[in-house]
Write an enzyme that holds these catalytic residues in place. Structure first.
Site, PDB file in Angstrom:
ATOM      1  N   SER A  65      19.149  -8.039  -9.443  1.00  0.00           N
ATOM      2  CA  SER A  65      17.961  -8.167 -10.301  1.00  0.00           C
ATOM      3  C   SER A  65      18.058  -9.217 -11.404  1.00  0.00           C
ATOM      4  O   SER A  65      17.052  -9.869 -11.688  1.00  0.00           O
ATOM      5  CB  SER A  65      17.632  -6.813 -10.938  1.00  0.00           C
ATOM      6  OG  SER A  65      17.530  -5.806  -9.974  1.00  0.00           O
ATOM      7  N   HIS A 101       3.029 -10.046  -9.555  1.00  0.00           N
ATOM      8  CA  HIS A 101       4.489 -10.218  -9.629  1.00  0.00           C
ATOM      9  C   HIS A 101       5.170  -9.121  -8.809  1.00  0.00           C
ATOM     10  O   HIS A 101       6.108  -9.377  -8.046  1.00  0.00           O
ATOM     11  CB  HIS A 101       4.952 -10.159 -11.079  1.00  0.00           C
ATOM     12  CG  HIS A 101       6.424  -9.978 -11.227  1.00  0.00           C
ATOM     13  ND1 HIS A 101       7.330 -10.971 -10.909  1.00  0.00           N
ATOM     14  CD2 HIS A 101       7.166  -8.908 -11.617  1.00  0.00           C
ATOM     15  CE1 HIS A 101       8.558 -10.522 -11.108  1.00  0.00           C
ATOM     16  NE2 HIS A 101       8.486  -9.282 -11.540  1.00  0.00           N
ATOM     17  N   SER A 102       4.705  -7.888  -8.979  1.00  0.00           N
ATOM     18  CA  SER A 102       5.259  -6.747  -8.243  1.00  0.00           C
ATOM     19  C   SER A 102       4.248  -5.619  -8.324  1.00  0.00           C
ATOM     20  O   SER A 102       3.166  -5.788  -8.916  1.00  0.00           O
ATOM     21  CB  SER A 102       6.571  -6.294  -8.884  1.00  0.00           C
ATOM     22  OG  SER A 102       6.313  -5.648 -10.126  1.00  0.00           O
ATOM     23  N   GLU A 143       0.828  -1.208   0.000  1.00  0.00           N
ATOM     24  CA  GLU A 143       0.000   0.000   0.000  1.00  0.00           C
ATOM     25  C   GLU A 143       0.865   1.261   0.000  1.00  0.00           C
ATOM     26  O   GLU A 143       0.526   2.259  -0.635  1.00  0.00           O
ATOM     27  CB  GLU A 143      -0.937   0.006   1.220  1.00  0.00           C
ATOM     28  CG  GLU A 143      -2.108  -0.949   1.086  1.00  0.00           C
ATOM     29  CD  GLU A 143      -2.826  -0.811  -0.244  1.00  0.00           C
ATOM     30  OE1 GLU A 143      -3.168   0.326  -0.654  1.00  0.00           O
ATOM     31  OE2 GLU A 143      -3.038  -1.860  -0.908  1.00  0.00           O
TER      32      GLU A 143
END
Lengths: 344, 419
Positions: free
Chosen positions: B183, B312-313, B97
């Protein structure tokens, strides 16, 4: 050959001051540096494809027998795995000498080298790093290697921050620079011009010694033009310098030795003195490391230059078997460049 | 022959006939041991791993009732595990959030995979090295990494030990033996093979665990890793979180064989497939994997079947490629926290009050940490050139000097001050 002999004589002088020295070729010099590294630190390992039996160029002969299979070993045929395996070992406290069989085959490992090896320290704020890693690979023209056994790849890696790139011109430099590379706490790419493994012979001290990384070597003093190169090109620059001396043009020959980080002071001092510069490398001219040198030198030496900086390099083609002698930056092309630059 | 004998269990045993075949190749030059098996056949048959789907090892049923053999686990450990799963879930909710509100730039949740993370890390020793992908924050949280430090990394404040250099959720901690996340997908897998090799050479009571997803297992690095670990003998546990998706790519587009389990078999690695949402099964399998790895100086592969409960993100909206009904079915039908809680309740080790307490305390802790981190400054610009090399080079020092002089002269164009 003249140039090679001159090199040998210069290092012999040095060797005479030390205890013992032997005339050996560059392959043997590299073998000795690796042997010393393995002896110096129990947590050093050496590996790669065919490294176990001695390597396809015989650089690791005898080392598995001396140090055991856990420390000197073959890997499966996989370059990306080879380098990544080394990252894990480094981070776990080991020093790694990873051999890529030909520089032409380093590309599968490009991601691991650029995105992992080079960035490990930066992304962990030095908590961890790959400083214990040396990646060795035979490079450059050998006379019959064609597209996939002749490449010079330093430019691809010079663009990536965090990597150190070293290229020796002969046995004395190879042993000293490789020893320094292993001790260096930054990851090093050590490219060995394969034609020099057997062709380059010189006096090399028997004991362990280091040569400074990041320092260029003024191999021959001169006043009219600065020639800059590395590896196989150094002997060619010296031969061209002999020819140009016959035409009353005095060449200062610099072996850059470390491509990144390169010795700005030595190079700029030389170009400010001579006012003329020729850069030479086997790799294709476009975006070759000569381009970076040229841009940097003109930034720093603009008001001292009497002529544009010249580059004598491979054409922008792939390395052709049939036309190797025309592709390579040969002695006649260096002589021509020297004359043009002198009479600009 | 192989130095480290790691015979794969599995369907080769079906062909054992008890006789030594006299006139067949002995397989030595190919590193294939035919002893006790036929080395020749008349069958012109082509086989695929897809013909033999491996069942999932499990201890609990989908509701949390015991159907298998439970591992030895005391109340303290069980409560610690359940607490960690809930804490991770609560933190995920708030930070997701927070991203939506623009307070952090990016976030990835771990919904549905709490069991894979906590079940596995709790079965390891605290000093076993972890190489992870990005959806394993619960592993780090379980080991005691402060929520404050996680949020510091997400925002990139002066308390981020990573000097604010990486995107959020790229955690790392030497004190907790957790390698910093990078990453690029799958790059950690062969690195973990190297680390496991170092551990074999060191001969200590230590293994390396490597987490990765079903998508990352398609990368070349994965294949390199398994082959290296198996041939060279690495004490590495390869732990695949098969959650059914790689961003929007479902498993049907990712592989055609019997998942990642069959690849372990293919590389000669002791492998198992487990119910990743059954925390007890994850715990049992990881504990056993660790024992095997140290005893035999070899890698082990665990394929934990689970489900990615969230997107996923924060850059993804999974409703574009999967049905809400599917998500709901998994979230209610195979919920790791609910199943494990049910088990704990059956032992008298957990109540709904405990859950409420953990949720409330965690919510408060996360909010306090978030507010605190938002008030902190970031690292000074001078640190830009640090850690590229062991010591900054002359090139970099010159570049920094030029940048600082520029920032001084053009200060009105920049938010950050040069000093």
């Amino acid at each position: 050959m003249q140039a090679v002999r001159r090199q040998a004589a210069a290092s012999a002088k040095l060797a005479a001051r030390r205890w013992g020295s032997t005339e050996i070729n560059m392959c043997t010099a590299i073998n000795h540096a690796m042997r010393d590294a393995l002896k110096r630190n129990d947590k050093t390992v050496l590996y790669g494809e065919d490294v176990g039996f001695g390597g396809v160029f015989r650089c690791s002969v005898g080392l598995r027998d001396q140090f055991g299979k856990d420390r000197v070993f073959n890997t499966p045929v996989n370059e990306q795995g080879l380098i990544a395996f080394g990252v894990g070992l480094c981070v776990a406290g080991y020093d790694v000498i990873a051999e890529i069989q030909f520089a032409d085959y380093i590309f599968p490992a490009f991601d691991q080298i650029v995105n992992e090896v080079a960035k490990y320290r930066y992304r962990t704020s030095s908590t961890w790093n790959c400083g214990g890693m040396v990646i060795r690979a035979p490079c450059s023209a050998v006379g019959h290697g064609s597209m996939y056994h002749s490449q010079s790849v330093e430019a691809f890696f010079s663009h990536c921050p965090g990597l150190t790139i070293v290229i020796p011109r002969g046995p004395y430099q190879a042993k000293g620079l490789l020893t320094a590379a292993v001790k260096e706490r930054n990851p090093v790419l050590f490219f060995e011009p394969k034609i020099l493994y057997r062709n380059s012979v010189g006096e090399v001290p028997d004991e362990e010694y280091s040569l400074p990384i990041g320092q260029a070597d003024v191999v021959r003093s001169g006043t009219d033009i600065t020639f800059i190169g590395w590896g196989t090109q150094v002997a060619k620059m010296l031969t061209a310098a002999d020819e140009l001396a016959g035409k009353d043009i005095s060449i200062e020959v610099i072996d850059l030795q470390t491509i990144v980080p390169w010795d700005v002071e030595t190079v700029t001092a030389s170009v400010k003195k001579t006012g003329r510069c020729v850069i030479t490398h086997e790799a294709p001219v476009t975006s070759g490391f000569g381009a970076e040198l040229s841009a940097s030198i003109q930034e720093r030496c603009f008001l001292h230059l009497e002529a544009p900086i010249s580059r004598v390099c491979g054409q922008d083609t792939h390395f052709p078997l049939a036309f190797e002698e025309f592709y390579l930056p040969s002695v006649p092309r260096l002589v021509e460049a020297g004359e043009k630059v002198m009479h600009f | 022959m192989r130095r480290f004998v790691c015979k794969a269990a599995g369907w080769a045993q079906k062909r054992w006939n008890g006789h030594q075949i006299a006139d067949g190749p002995d397989g030595q030059v190919w590193n294939i041991d035919f002893t006790g098996h036929n080395s020749l056949t008349d069958d012109l048959v082509f086989r695929s791993s897809a013909d033999h789907p491996q069942p999932l090892f499990r201890v609990l049923d989908p509701r949390g009732g015991v159907v298998g053999e439970t591992p030895q686990m005391d109340e303290e450990l069980a409560r610690k595990m359940n607490t960690a799963m809930i804490r991770q879930s609560v933190m995920d909710g708030i930070l997701y959030e927070a991203q939506r509100q623009g307070r952090i730039s990016f976030y990835m949740t771990n919904y549905g995979e709490e069991g894979t993370q906590i079940g596995s890390v709790s079965a390891l020793q605290p000093h076993d090295m972890v190489y992870a992908q990005y959806r394993e924050a619960g592993v780090l949280l379980y080991r005691g990494y402060p929520i404050n430090d996680m949020i510091a990394q997400c925002i990139g404040t002066i308390e981020d030990k990573g000097k604010g250099r990486q995107m959020p959720i790229h955690y790392g901690s030497p004190e907790h033996f957790y390698q910093t996340i990078s990453s690029p997908l799958g790059t950690q897998i062969p690195q973990a093979a190297g680390a496991g090799y170092a551990m074999r050479l060191d001969g200590e009571d230590r293994v390396c665990i490597c987490y990765f997803g079903d998508g990352a297992a398609s990368e070349g690095d994965f294949h390199a890793a398994l082959n290296f670990a198996a041939t060279l003998g690495s004490r590495t546990i390869f732990f695949c979180r098969n959650n059914g998706y790689a961003i929007s790519t479902p498993a049907v587009d990712q592989y055609a064989g019997d998942g990642i389990y069959a690849r372990g078999i293919g590389y000669g690695i002791r492998s198992i497939r487990i119910d990743g949402n059954d925390t007890l099964a994850v715990y049992s399998a990881t504990k056993k994997a660790r024992e095997l790895s140290i005893e035999h100086n070899c890698p082990v592969l665990i394929e934990a079947m689970t489900y990615r409960g969230g997107h996923h993100s924060t850059s993804d909206d999974s409703s574009r490629y999967r049905q809400k009904s599917e998500v709901d079915q998994w979230t209610t039908g195979s919920n790791p926290i609910k199943r494990f809680s049910k088990y704990l309740e059956s032992k008298g080790w957990w109540t709904s009050d405990d859950e409420k307490q953990v949720r409330d305390a965690t919510r408060k802790e996360v909010m306090v940490a978030l507010q605190r981190q938002e008030s902190l400054g970031s690292w000074p610009v001078e640190t830009l050139i640090e850690d590229v090399f062991a010591e900054p080079t002359k090139h970099l020092l010159k570049q920094r000097q030029e940048l600082l002089e520029h920032m001084e002269e053009y200060a009105e164009h920049y938010k950050k001050k040069s000093h």
